[in-house]
Design a protein around this motif. Structure first.
Motif, PDB file in Angstrom:
ATOM      1  N   TYR A   1       4.683   1.669   6.561  1.00  0.00           N
ATOM      2  CA  TYR A   1       6.107   1.368   6.499  1.00  0.00           C
ATOM      3  C   TYR A   1       6.372   0.616   5.200  1.00  0.00           C
ATOM      4  O   TYR A   1       5.447   0.196   4.507  1.00  0.00           O
ATOM      5  CB  TYR A   1       6.533   0.560   7.724  1.00  0.00           C
ATOM      6  CG  TYR A   1       6.805   1.442   8.922  1.00  0.00           C
ATOM      7  CD1 TYR A   1       8.091   1.600   9.405  1.00  0.00           C
ATOM      8  CD2 TYR A   1       5.780   2.138   9.549  1.00  0.00           C
ATOM      9  CE1 TYR A   1       8.360   2.421  10.492  1.00  0.00           C
ATOM     10  CE2 TYR A   1       6.029   2.965  10.634  1.00  0.00           C
ATOM     11  CZ  TYR A   1       7.314   3.102  11.098  1.00  0.00           C
ATOM     12  OH  TYR A   1       7.572   3.923  12.159  1.00  0.00           O
ATOM     13  N   ASP A   2       7.642   0.440   4.859  1.00  0.00           N
ATOM     14  CA  ASP A   2       7.994  -0.089   3.546  1.00  0.00           C
ATOM     15  C   ASP A   2       8.260  -1.588   3.502  1.00  0.00           C
ATOM     16  O   ASP A   2       7.969  -2.237   2.504  1.00  0.00           O
ATOM     17  CB  ASP A   2       9.232   0.650   3.013  1.00  0.00           C
ATOM     18  CG  ASP A   2       8.971   2.133   2.852  1.00  0.00           C
ATOM     19  OD1 ASP A   2       8.008   2.482   2.140  1.00  0.00           O
ATOM     20  OD2 ASP A   2       9.708   2.942   3.455  1.00  0.00           O
ATOM     21  N   PHE A   3       8.830  -2.143   4.555  1.00  0.00           N
ATOM     22  CA  PHE A   3       9.261  -3.539   4.547  1.00  0.00           C
ATOM     23  C   PHE A   3       8.970  -4.122   5.924  1.00  0.00           C
ATOM     24  O   PHE A   3       9.067  -3.421   6.942  1.00  0.00           O
ATOM     25  CB  PHE A   3      10.763  -3.618   4.251  1.00  0.00           C
ATOM     26  CG  PHE A   3      11.303  -5.004   4.082  1.00  0.00           C
ATOM     27  CD1 PHE A   3      11.166  -5.680   2.883  1.00  0.00           C
ATOM     28  CD2 PHE A   3      11.974  -5.633   5.118  1.00  0.00           C
ATOM     29  CE1 PHE A   3      11.674  -6.965   2.713  1.00  0.00           C
ATOM     30  CE2 PHE A   3      12.492  -6.915   4.964  1.00  0.00           C
ATOM     31  CZ  PHE A   3      12.340  -7.581   3.751  1.00  0.00           C
ATOM     32  N   ALA A   4       8.621  -5.399   5.972  1.00  0.00           N
ATOM     33  CA  ALA A   4       8.278  -6.025   7.252  1.00  0.00           C
ATOM     34  C   ALA A   4       8.937  -7.381   7.415  1.00  0.00           C
ATOM     35  O   ALA A   4       9.159  -8.103   6.445  1.00  0.00           O
ATOM     36  CB  ALA A   4       6.764  -6.188   7.355  1.00  0.00           C
ATOM     37  N   THR A  22       0.818  -1.206   0.000  1.00  0.00           N
ATOM     38  CA  THR A  22       0.000   0.000   0.000  1.00  0.00           C
ATOM     39  C   THR A  22       0.852   1.257   0.000  1.00  0.00           C
ATOM     40  O   THR A  22       2.008   1.239   0.404  1.00  0.00           O
ATOM     41  CB  THR A  22      -0.937   0.044   1.223  1.00  0.00           C
ATOM     42  OG1 THR A  22      -0.135   0.097   2.412  1.00  0.00           O
ATOM     43  CG2 THR A  22      -1.832  -1.178   1.266  1.00  0.00           C
ATOM     44  N   ASP A  23       0.252   2.332  -0.438  1.00  0.00           N
ATOM     45  CA  ASP A  23       0.949   3.626  -0.505  1.00  0.00           C
ATOM     46  C   ASP A  23       0.197   4.636   0.355  1.00  0.00           C
ATOM     47  O   ASP A  23      -0.421   5.562  -0.159  1.00  0.00           O
ATOM     48  CB  ASP A  23       1.037   4.092  -1.960  1.00  0.00           C
ATOM     49  CG  ASP A  23       1.903   5.338  -2.110  1.00  0.00           C
ATOM     50  OD1 ASP A  23       2.716   5.604  -1.215  1.00  0.00           O
ATOM     51  OD2 ASP A  23       1.740   6.049  -3.112  1.00  0.00           O
TER      52      ASP A  23
END
Length: 97
Positions: free
Chosen positions: A54-57, A48-49
């Motif tokens: 956050y970008d990475f998990a 999602t944007d």
């Protein structure tokens, strides 16, 4: 059992397509199999944007506090985390499941 959840936010101006970021993601994708005591291991890029996203998990689990400490102190973990310090910040939650 303990869930170890880590969310990474790339620094301003850093793209997930940069070679160093892609290498960092690969390093984390492979990490779970390298550290004894890790019971489950998932990594992935956020789809999602949204401004709060956050970008990475990393979503993983270990048996207990001793296993979590062993994971965090393991040389493979330390090596995988080191590059991320150059291009991201992160938050962590460790909770019982």
């Amino acid at each position: 059992m303990i869930r170890h959840l880590v969310l990474f936010k790339l620094n301003e101006g850093v793209s997930k397509d940069e070679p160093r970021v892609a290498a960092g993601a690969r390093g984390f994708a492979e990490l779970g199999a390298k550290v004894p005591g890790v019971l489950s291991w998932e990594t992935g890029w956020n789809l999602t944007d949204r401004p709060v996203a956050y970008d990475f998990a990393i979503n993983s689990s270990v048996a207990d506090q001793a296993a979590l400490t062993a994971y965090l102190e393991h040389p493979e973990h330390q090596a995988a985390v080191a590059p991320w310090q150059e291009f991201a910040t992160w938050v962590v939650a460790d909770y019982e499941i």
